[in-house]
Design a protein around this motif. Structure first.
Motif, PDB file in Angstrom:
ATOM      1  N   ALA A  71      36.825  40.025  33.420  1.00  0.00           N
ATOM      2  CA  ALA A  71      35.773  39.185  32.809  1.00  0.00           C
ATOM      3  C   ALA A  71      36.311  37.875  32.237  1.00  0.00           C
ATOM      4  O   ALA A  71      35.606  37.189  31.499  1.00  0.00           O
ATOM      5  CB  ALA A  71      35.040  39.958  31.712  1.00  0.00           C
ATOM      6  N   LEU A  72      37.555  37.513  32.566  1.00  0.00           N
ATOM      7  CA  LEU A  72      38.089  36.224  32.127  1.00  0.00           C
ATOM      8  C   LEU A  72      38.029  35.228  33.277  1.00  0.00           C
ATOM      9  O   LEU A  72      38.190  35.601  34.439  1.00  0.00           O
ATOM     10  CB  LEU A  72      39.538  36.388  31.654  1.00  0.00           C
ATOM     11  CG  LEU A  72      39.787  37.340  30.476  1.00  0.00           C
ATOM     12  CD1 LEU A  72      41.272  37.398  30.153  1.00  0.00           C
ATOM     13  CD2 LEU A  72      38.993  36.913  29.242  1.00  0.00           C
ATOM     14  N   ASP A  73      37.823  33.965  32.957  1.00  0.00           N
ATOM     15  CA  ASP A  73      37.825  32.967  34.019  1.00  0.00           C
ATOM     16  C   ASP A  73      39.260  32.776  34.529  1.00  0.00           C
ATOM     17  O   ASP A  73      40.231  33.199  33.900  1.00  0.00           O
ATOM     18  CB  ASP A  73      37.232  31.647  33.524  1.00  0.00           C
ATOM     19  CG  ASP A  73      38.022  31.050  32.368  1.00  0.00           C
ATOM     20  OD1 ASP A  73      39.171  30.643  32.596  1.00  0.00           O
ATOM     21  OD2 ASP A  73      37.497  30.998  31.247  1.00  0.00           O
ATOM     22  N   VAL A  74      39.394  32.138  35.666  1.00  0.00           N
ATOM     23  CA  VAL A  74      40.690  32.100  36.345  1.00  0.00           C
ATOM     24  C   VAL A  74      41.745  31.354  35.520  1.00  0.00           C
ATOM     25  O   VAL A  74      42.931  31.690  35.576  1.00  0.00           O
ATOM     26  CB  VAL A  74      40.546  31.443  37.740  1.00  0.00           C
ATOM     27  CG1 VAL A  74      39.772  32.345  38.663  1.00  0.00           C
ATOM     28  CG2 VAL A  74      39.887  30.067  37.640  1.00  0.00           C
ATOM     29  N   THR A  75      41.327  30.362  34.736  1.00  0.00           N
ATOM     30  CA  THR A  75      42.290  29.631  33.917  1.00  0.00           C
ATOM     31  C   THR A  75      42.879  30.527  32.832  1.00  0.00           C
ATOM     32  O   THR A  75      44.095  30.599  32.645  1.00  0.00           O
ATOM     33  CB  THR A  75      41.616  28.403  33.280  1.00  0.00           C
ATOM     34  OG1 THR A  75      41.055  27.588  34.306  1.00  0.00           O
ATOM     35  CG2 THR A  75      42.624  27.595  32.482  1.00  0.00           C
ATOM     36  N   VAL A  76      41.998  31.230  32.106  1.00  0.00           N
ATOM     37  CA  VAL A  76      42.463  32.139  31.058  1.00  0.00           C
ATOM     38  C   VAL A  76      43.226  33.302  31.680  1.00  0.00           C
ATOM     39  O   VAL A  76      44.225  33.768  31.129  1.00  0.00           O
ATOM     40  CB  VAL A  76      41.268  32.640  30.229  1.00  0.00           C
ATOM     41  CG1 VAL A  76      41.725  33.628  29.168  1.00  0.00           C
ATOM     42  CG2 VAL A  76      40.544  31.473  29.583  1.00  0.00           C
ATOM     43  N   GLN A  77      42.760  33.773  32.849  1.00  0.00           N
ATOM     44  CA  GLN A  77      43.453  34.854  33.542  1.00  0.00           C
ATOM     45  C   GLN A  77      44.899  34.457  33.828  1.00  0.00           C
ATOM     46  O   GLN A  77      45.826  35.239  33.617  1.00  0.00           O
ATOM     47  CB  GLN A  77      42.725  35.171  34.844  1.00  0.00           C
ATOM     48  CG  GLN A  77      43.444  36.174  35.733  1.00  0.00           C
ATOM     49  CD  GLN A  77      42.656  36.458  36.993  1.00  0.00           C
ATOM     50  OE1 GLN A  77      41.624  37.090  36.934  1.00  0.00           O
ATOM     51  NE2 GLN A  77      43.141  35.980  38.131  1.00  0.00           N
ATOM     52  N   ARG A  78      45.093  33.229  34.286  1.00  0.00           N
ATOM     53  CA  ARG A  78      46.452  32.768  34.586  1.00  0.00           C
ATOM     54  C   ARG A  78      47.295  32.722  33.316  1.00  0.00           C
ATOM     55  O   ARG A  78      48.473  33.094  33.324  1.00  0.00           O
ATOM     56  CB  ARG A  78      46.378  31.380  35.227  1.00  0.00           C
ATOM     57  CG  ARG A  78      47.738  30.849  35.671  1.00  0.00           C
ATOM     58  CD  ARG A  78      47.628  29.437  36.166  1.00  0.00           C
ATOM     59  NE  ARG A  78      48.933  28.918  36.561  1.00  0.00           N
ATOM     60  CZ  ARG A  78      49.200  27.644  36.762  1.00  0.00           C
ATOM     61  NH1 ARG A  78      48.240  26.759  36.611  1.00  0.00           N
ATOM     62  NH2 ARG A  78      50.404  27.265  37.124  1.00  0.00           N
ATOM     63  N   GLU A  79      46.706  32.279  32.202  1.00  0.00           N
ATOM     64  CA  GLU A  79      47.447  32.222  30.942  1.00  0.00           C
ATOM     65  C   GLU A  79      47.887  33.608  30.495  1.00  0.00           C
ATOM     66  O   GLU A  79      49.018  33.798  30.041  1.00  0.00           O
ATOM     67  CB  GLU A  79      46.577  31.575  29.865  1.00  0.00           C
ATOM     68  CG  GLU A  79      46.334  30.082  30.070  1.00  0.00           C
ATOM     69  CD  GLU A  79      45.484  29.503  28.954  1.00  0.00           C
ATOM     70  OE1 GLU A  79      45.098  30.274  28.055  1.00  0.00           O
ATOM     71  OE2 GLU A  79      45.220  28.297  28.987  1.00  0.00           O
ATOM     72  N   VAL A  80      46.982  34.596  30.609  1.00  0.00           N
ATOM     73  CA  VAL A  80      47.322  35.961  30.194  1.00  0.00           C
ATOM     74  C   VAL A  80      48.438  36.529  31.057  1.00  0.00           C
ATOM     75  O   VAL A  80      49.385  37.151  30.561  1.00  0.00           O
ATOM     76  CB  VAL A  80      46.065  36.861  30.246  1.00  0.00           C
ATOM     77  CG1 VAL A  80      46.434  38.329  30.041  1.00  0.00           C
ATOM     78  CG2 VAL A  80      45.049  36.418  29.203  1.00  0.00           C
ATOM     79  N   LEU A  81      48.363  36.315  32.368  1.00  0.00           N
ATOM     80  CA  LEU A  81      49.391  36.820  33.270  1.00  0.00           C
ATOM     81  C   LEU A  81      50.734  36.140  33.014  1.00  0.00           C
ATOM     82  O   LEU A  81      51.793  36.786  33.048  1.00  0.00           O
ATOM     83  CB  LEU A  81      48.958  36.626  34.722  1.00  0.00           C
ATOM     84  CG  LEU A  81      47.747  37.463  35.163  1.00  0.00           C
ATOM     85  CD1 LEU A  81      47.320  37.072  36.566  1.00  0.00           C
ATOM     86  CD2 LEU A  81      48.078  38.951  35.108  1.00  0.00           C
ATOM     87  N   LYS A  82      50.698  34.827  32.756  1.00  0.00           N
ATOM     88  CA  LYS A  82      51.943  34.122  32.442  1.00  0.00           C
ATOM     89  C   LYS A  82      52.532  34.638  31.129  1.00  0.00           C
ATOM     90  O   LYS A  82      53.764  34.738  30.987  1.00  0.00           O
ATOM     91  CB  LYS A  82      51.673  32.614  32.345  1.00  0.00           C
ATOM     92  CG  LYS A  82      51.431  31.931  33.681  1.00  0.00           C
ATOM     93  CD  LYS A  82      51.059  30.473  33.501  1.00  0.00           C
ATOM     94  CE  LYS A  82      52.175  29.676  32.873  1.00  0.00           C
ATOM     95  NZ  LYS A  82      51.819  28.238  32.751  1.00  0.00           N
TER      96      LYS A  82
END
Length: 613
Positions: free
Chosen positions: A464-475
């Protein structure tokens, strides 16, 4: 309170309650002497200008006696409510901290008591405790307790399944602290509302006992006793009985209507906020031991349902492993089992379930400490909504590291800064609803970093996170892994996310691992038909936009529907008769991959290559 007062019913009942409180405080002081004055010249008179409701058999003014009786009537009703609510709260909440057998005894006793009508219980206890004020108070209190205990049990059970409770357990919070700090504050609102309603019921029940002569005894008097005295002459003069009767009705309505208005306001606010299976033993052994060693893990529930069946894998220090599969494949339940969060009636069995060289099932929370952290899927339900972010993070260090409150909060600020949350000094004082979705997810990761985790289990942290926030969490997870040499077990529906971030991938289907391989070979060397079907269903830049999107036909079996043979056979284009009769074991291929399929390595390779073309 403010929402309840905005409604006409809530405002009117609140005003009436305020009048009752003022009468209870001041009536004995203002009219106590007049209510007790005996006038032999005015015995049992009817209503008049001097005596609005007439006089009793001793010539005492009944109107003033009704006013003065407000204190004793309201006071005893509130006392009975307090005792009953407290008893019910204890009986309803202690099962969550007692051993299982003791919890069952308490719950069974409450269930039996609830089966009896409240008035019958009140009369029963009144006989036991005897006539008089004390007996009546205890009788009403213990008649209230069972229903309030049942309500507390229901609310506690609903909250106990929330993710922030599981997060607190992972942090090692004790049962009593968990109850007091996390569960009770989140069920306080409905308990207070129902306590208000219970006060109205207690008042009318108390008046009934006094009316029957087993409540307040002379020379004391309450509305029920005055009503009983007035009823004796109701055919001559109804006013002496009408006065206390109206008082009982108005007071009961005041409590009940205010409780109803508060409940309606709370409900409106919530609405706005809301806009049998054969066991297969895996024979595959890992080449060496790791940080987390899982062998032949099973998670079962009553009725022969086993959603996780014989899962085996190893996680090494500093390694990032992805677990993928459709919904219901057992990914999250495997993570919960490893985190010791599978609750009764679920049972967890395994040939080995070791973490950092210690058996997880027998290691105490104190010995385990904060070496294992879990990041839940929905941070909004993972945080306690009634407590500030900083206090929730600080609790980990207070419990496990013995830090003072000030030091723990300072560390919480540092951890929020480490996960790139701006203005952490201000953010620690805010509540979860004041954070955005991505910030809550990062704050949940910061909670895991309050200790020194060696393993972080991330259960679909980018859902449920947008792709920008998703990338931040994964990083962020990758940075934690690199800086702390911590292992990460990443559970996800998105196979491409796993391919980009993990070292190895475990593909699960119907509660079992069907393939394990390095992620750098996922798109080139995947062999199991289910894995290749998952990959084929992921669109890329070369996908024909005119053609329908690829899907896997059929649906995964429910845990209670798994029959003989390979669970994927009904959906598999390579299935043959043996696949429908026997379930394959997870076996190692020549290149080190592990695949659970009856087809030979050559046949699987050819089939995967054909699917890629």
């Amino acid at each position: 309170m403010r929402a309840a007062l905005r409604s006409p019913v809530g405002l009117a009942s609140a005003v009436l309650l305020a009048v009752l409180v003022l009468l209870a405080v001041f009536a004995p002081l203002l009219w106590g002497d007049r209510a007790a004055a005996i006038d032999t010249d005015s015995l049992q008179q009817g209503p008049s200008a001097d005596h609005l409701l007439g006089t009793d058999q001793l010539g005492r003014d009944i109107f003033h006696r009704v006013l003065v009786a407000t204190r004793l009537t309201i006071g005893l009703a509130l006392l009975a409510t307090l005792i009953g609510v407290t008893t019910g709260l204890v009986l309803g909440s202690v099962p969550s901290v007692l051993p299982r057998w003791a919890a069952r005894v308490v719950t069974s006793a409450v269930n039996i008591a609830v089966a009896f009508p409240g008035l019958l219980l009140a009369l029963f206890f009144a006989v036991i405790f005897g006539t008089g004020t004390i007996g009546a108070v205890l009788a009403i209190a213990f008649a209230i307790a069972p229903s309030f205990a049942r309500l507390t049990q229901t609310l506690t059970a609903a909250v106990s399944g929330r993710d922030f409770i599981k997060a607190a357990r992972v942090c090692g919070v004790g049962r009593f602290r968990l109850l007091v700090r996390h569960i009770l504050p989140n069920i306080a609102e409905p308990l207070v509302i129902n306590a208000t309603l219970a006060a109205g019921s207690a008042l009318t029940a108390f008046a009934g006992l006094s009316f029957l002569g087993i409540g307040v005894q002379a020379p004391s008097y309450d509305w029920g006793r005055l009503l009983g005295e007035g009823l004796q002459r109701i055919y001559i003069s109804p006013a002496p009985a009408l006065g206390p009767a109206i008082a009982v009705v108005l007071a009961g309505l005041a409590f009940n209507l205010f409780g109803e208005a508060a409940a309606s306001a709370a409900g409106g606010r919530q609405q706005v906020r809301g806009r049998a299976v054969a066991r297969h033993d895996s024979t595959v052994e890992e080449p060496d031991e790791g940080l987390l060693t899982v062998r032949n893990l099973h998670v079962s529930f009553p009725g022969g349902i086993t959603p996780v069946r014989g899962v085996s894998f190893t996680v090494h220090n500093g390694e990032m492993i992805g677990v993928v599969g459709e919904s219901g494949s057992g990914k999250s339940l495997t993570a919960l089992a490893v985190s010791r969060l599978v609750e009764h009636p679920g049972t967890v069995t395994a040939d080995r379930l070791d973490f950092d060289g210690k058996p997880l099932r027998t290691t105490s929370d104190r010995d385990l400490g904060t070496k294992l952290a879990m990041v839940f899927q929905d941070p909004m339900t993972s945080f306690n909504p009634t407590r500030r972010i900083g206090s929730q993070l600080a609790e980990v260090s207070e419990v496990h590291q013995g830090l003072s409150r000030k030091e723990a909060v300072r560390k919480a600020v540092d951890r929020l800064r480490a996960v790139r949350i701006p203005e952490p000094e201000r953010r620690v004082k805010q509540y979860p609803h004041e954070f955005s979705g991505g910030m809550r997810q990062r704050a949940m990761i910061a909670m895991g970093l309050m200790g020194e985790p060696q393993l972080v289990i991330a259960d679909e942290p980018t859902t449920a996170l947008d792709v920008t926030v998703q990338r931040e969490v994964l990083k962020l997870l990758a940075r934690i892994r690199a800086e702390r040499t911590a292992a990460v077990l990443l559970i996800s529906h998105d196979i491409t996310v796993v391919a980009q971030t993990c070292d190895r991938v475990l593909v699960m289907y119907a509660g079992r691992i069907v393939e394990e391989l390095p992620t750098d070979e996922l798109f080139t060397a995947a062999r199991h038909p289910y894995t290749t079907a998952l990959l084929a269903a992921v669109p890329d830049l070369d996908t024909d936009r005119e053609a329908p999107l690829a899907v896997i036909p059929g649906r995964p079996p429910e845990p209670g529907e798994i029959a003989r043979g390979c669970p994927f056979a009904p959906r598999c284009p390579l299935a043959e008769d043996r696949c429908r009769e026997e379930e394959p074991e997870l076996t190692e291929m020549s290149d080190g991959h592990r695949v659970a399929c009856w087809k030979s390595e050559k046949e699987l390779t050819l089939a995967a290559a054909g699917g890629a073309r």
